[in-house]
Design a protein around this motif. Structure first.
Motif, PDB file in Angstrom:
ATOM      1  N   TYR A 149       0.839  -1.197   0.000  1.00 20.80           N
ATOM      2  CA  TYR A 149       0.000   0.000   0.000  1.00 20.80           C
ATOM      3  C   TYR A 149       0.875   1.248   0.000  1.00 20.80           C
ATOM      4  O   TYR A 149       2.074   1.180   0.263  1.00 20.80           O
ATOM      5  N   GLN A 150       0.251   2.366  -0.302  1.00 25.00           N
ATOM      6  CA  GLN A 150       0.920   3.653  -0.208  1.00 25.00           C
ATOM      7  C   GLN A 150       0.443   4.372   1.046  1.00 25.00           C
ATOM      8  O   GLN A 150      -0.669   4.141   1.511  1.00 25.00           O
ATOM      9  N   GLY A 185       2.308   9.038  -0.712  1.00 25.85           N
ATOM     10  CA  GLY A 185       2.509   8.286  -1.945  1.00 25.85           C
ATOM     11  C   GLY A 185       3.614   7.248  -1.844  1.00 25.85           C
ATOM     12  O   GLY A 185       3.838   6.485  -2.789  1.00 25.85           O
ATOM     13  N   GLU A 186       4.310   7.185  -0.708  1.00 26.10           N
ATOM     14  CA  GLU A 186       5.383   6.210  -0.535  1.00 26.10           C
ATOM     15  C   GLU A 186       4.808   4.805  -0.368  1.00 26.10           C
ATOM     16  O   GLU A 186       3.836   4.604   0.365  1.00 26.10           O
ATOM     17  N   TRP A 187       5.440   3.826  -1.044  1.00 23.91           N
ATOM     18  CA  TRP A 187       4.989   2.441  -0.985  1.00 23.91           C
ATOM     19  C   TRP A 187       5.547   1.719   0.237  1.00 23.91           C
ATOM     20  O   TRP A 187       6.673   1.961   0.655  1.00 23.91           O
TER      21      TRP A 187
END
Length: 179
Positions: free
Chosen positions: A108-109, A113-115
């Motif tokens: 997920y992010q 926006g980081e995974w």
């Protein structure tokens, strides 16, 4: 400001949500409103479509009382099977034993926006599955037998009508509509 919780089988709860592409202030505002709605309803998780927004974002509560957001989540793997007593903010006052998997791996992010990848078991795995189901357009009731589904759906349709009537009634003290 908390948003109203949408009651199943409303269309926004039965349709898959859209991926989040804008990680700006609007997402931050939505997450704040979702968090307030979840706290007000005393929930342990909430998906955006439960407050009427068809975006692929949810807030997941941990057993220690903290919470985190999952944006555009995907379940990568599932293991084991378990049944938990399950309820839902969008299906109020209904609790049923629901079959789930025991362990999940989720990608997920976060709100920037980081995974991330997370392996979870127990209650956290359960909450992740519940919220991701919402984002896919499903509620826990769909994991139950057809008779239970029908009875719960009838109760929720009556509740929807009752809530709609209350919103249309003038307030006793100020003559305004209730929210």
């Amino acid at each position: 400001m908390a948003r109203d919780i949408v009651i199943w089988p409303h269309k926004v709860l039965t349709s898959p949500t859209q991926p989040v592409t804008d990680f700006g202030p609007a997402l931050e505002t939505l997450l704040q409103e979702m968090s307030e709605s979840m706290a007000e309803a005393k929930g342990i998780g909430i998906a955006a479509n439960q407050v009427g927004v068809a975006l692929r974002v949810a807030i997941v509560g941990r057993e220690d009382g903290t919470q985190f957001e999952i944006v555009n989540p995907q379940i990568l793997s599932k293991e084991g099977s378990v049944k938990y007593e399950e309820g839902c903010l969008s299906v109020p006052d209904v609790w049923e034993k629901c079959p789930r998997v025991e362990r999940v791996k989720v990608r997920y992010q976060d709100k920037t926006g980081e995974w991330h990848e997370l392996e979870a078991d127990g209650r956290l795995a359960h909450v992740l599955q519940h919220e991701i189901d919402h984002l896919d357009g499903h509620v826990f009731v769909e994991h139950l037998g057809s008779l239970k589904q029908k009875l719960i759906k009838e109760r929720m349709l009556k509740l929807q009508k009752s809530l709609a009537r209350r919103k249309d009634e003038p307030s006793q003290d100020k003559g305004t509509k209730r929210s």
